[in-house]
Design an enzyme around this catalytic site. Sequence first.
Site, PDB file in Angstrom:
ATOM      1  N   GLU B  46     112.471 -58.555 101.501  1.00  0.00           N
ATOM      2  CA  GLU B  46     113.020 -59.874 101.165  1.00  0.00           C
ATOM      3  C   GLU B  46     112.164 -61.044 101.653  1.00  0.00           C
ATOM      4  O   GLU B  46     112.463 -62.192 101.342  1.00  0.00           O
ATOM      5  CB  GLU B  46     114.473 -60.007 101.641  1.00  0.00           C
ATOM      6  CG  GLU B  46     114.704 -59.998 103.137  1.00  0.00           C
ATOM      7  CD  GLU B  46     114.999 -58.600 103.668  1.00  0.00           C
ATOM      8  OE1 GLU B  46     114.609 -57.613 103.016  1.00  0.00           O
ATOM      9  OE2 GLU B  46     115.612 -58.513 104.756  1.00  0.00           O
ATOM     10  N   ASN B  47     111.105 -60.765 102.406  1.00  0.00           N
ATOM     11  CA  ASN B  47     110.188 -61.859 102.715  1.00  0.00           C
ATOM     12  C   ASN B  47     109.296 -62.198 101.516  1.00  0.00           C
ATOM     13  O   ASN B  47     108.541 -63.169 101.578  1.00  0.00           O
ATOM     14  CB  ASN B  47     109.331 -61.535 103.955  1.00  0.00           C
ATOM     15  CG  ASN B  47     108.581 -60.234 103.839  1.00  0.00           C
ATOM     16  OD1 ASN B  47     109.115 -59.232 103.384  1.00  0.00           O
ATOM     17  ND2 ASN B  47     107.324 -60.239 104.230  1.00  0.00           N
TER      18      ASN B  47
END
Lengths: 233, 219
Positions: B46-47
């Site tokens: 999710e980064n």
Amino acid sequence: MINKVVSNVKVAIQDIKDGDTLMLGGFGLCGIPENCIAALVEKGVMKLTCISNNAGVDDFGIGLMLQKRQVKKMISSYVGENAEFERQLLSGELEVDLIPQGTLATRCMAAGYGMPAIFTPAGVGTEVAEGKEVRNFNGKDYLMEYAFNADFAIVKAWKGDTAGNLIYRSTSRNFNPVMAMAGKVTIAEVEILVEVGELDPDHIHTPGVYVHRIFQGSNYEKRIEQKTLSVKS
Amino acid sequence: MLDKNGIAKRIAKEIKDGYYVNLGIGIPTLVANYIPSGINIVLQSENGLLGMGPFPYDGEEDADLINAGKQTITTVPGSSIFDSAMSFGMIRSQKIDLTILGAMEVSENGDIANWKIPGKMVKGMGGAMDLVASAKNIIVAMQHINKAGESKLLPSCTLPLTGVRCIKKVVTELAVLDILPGGGFKLIERAPGVSVDFIRASTLGKLFSENSVPEMNLD
């Protein structure tokens, strides 16, 4: 083309003053504006509100500003790996507002898109929802979250041109593009600064209109927080 | 009773060809080691990455390429990079098919607590609240009982919540359980050598079970 270049980091941050709200790009220590953080520590501005996904580690990133007690309030999604942070939080010296990571990103995005607020399901039914307006759309509850209002956004890109157009590299992109869009004044430090015309317009991640000042940084440490390797079999 | 790798191995069987999958930190990360062969999936970090590959070899690590646990990683052919707003955009709009994450407590109505213990230093929720609020399919990897033998599958969570009524499946060292739409844990499979009675005694929340419950197949 409008020239956004400033001569060095000191000039770039010269009007940041005590009590300002800053956005700082990066995820962990990846893609953080190392040069600007070092200059802010040297300048010694105090009582800052910092919007950043994380708060660095004890001796790097925003951790360096925490050591000098320059930060009054952190707005982040995750603040582990930092003993000085913990000490200041427990002693009441530091205010912390923990918010979901997607909410953090989207509140930046909203500011850059000129929208006052967003609706997100993140945090519905939890303590994050306390005091917030809840609206139901199509049978599902959403929290209203406001766009951020930051005096300065400070971002790190890989390449930039003199017009302020930015290209990020790999996952160091993270929060940098949405923060670049969201600052009243956006300062970009880049590893490589080139003349206009050298970047393909199709490859620009952040258009220069969002960037007010750009400079070529130096001595990037690019520290790795969790070096994890595969073993050759 | 399963160890962490056993839990990861069992969860891996839930992954179907063509899935985009977000793996949380801890046991969920181990699931990547047990993806069945012949199945093509894409791991989201999710980064800002779709197409996460294995950890790099020594000397090939890149400080600009990390996962959501801040570990050095690699990309696979066909991967893509994007910013944090888009990353949570694809999570919120349910383009990610499956989310696997850890938990400290899960309740019989599908509430989850996994980010905060009152009295202890709070590190933050990271992306967990966004993931549980939006994902259409969430599997929780967790310990069924704590070290004192107390159940972590409860009538209602005692810890601050991460999300409400969002969990549909739980895999523990003892069992696979579904959470029924009307509330309650439904025992689906037992870990090898674990009895229904032991699972019943280890589950404080409402438990529904047939008399005969199959053992997990971990092959």
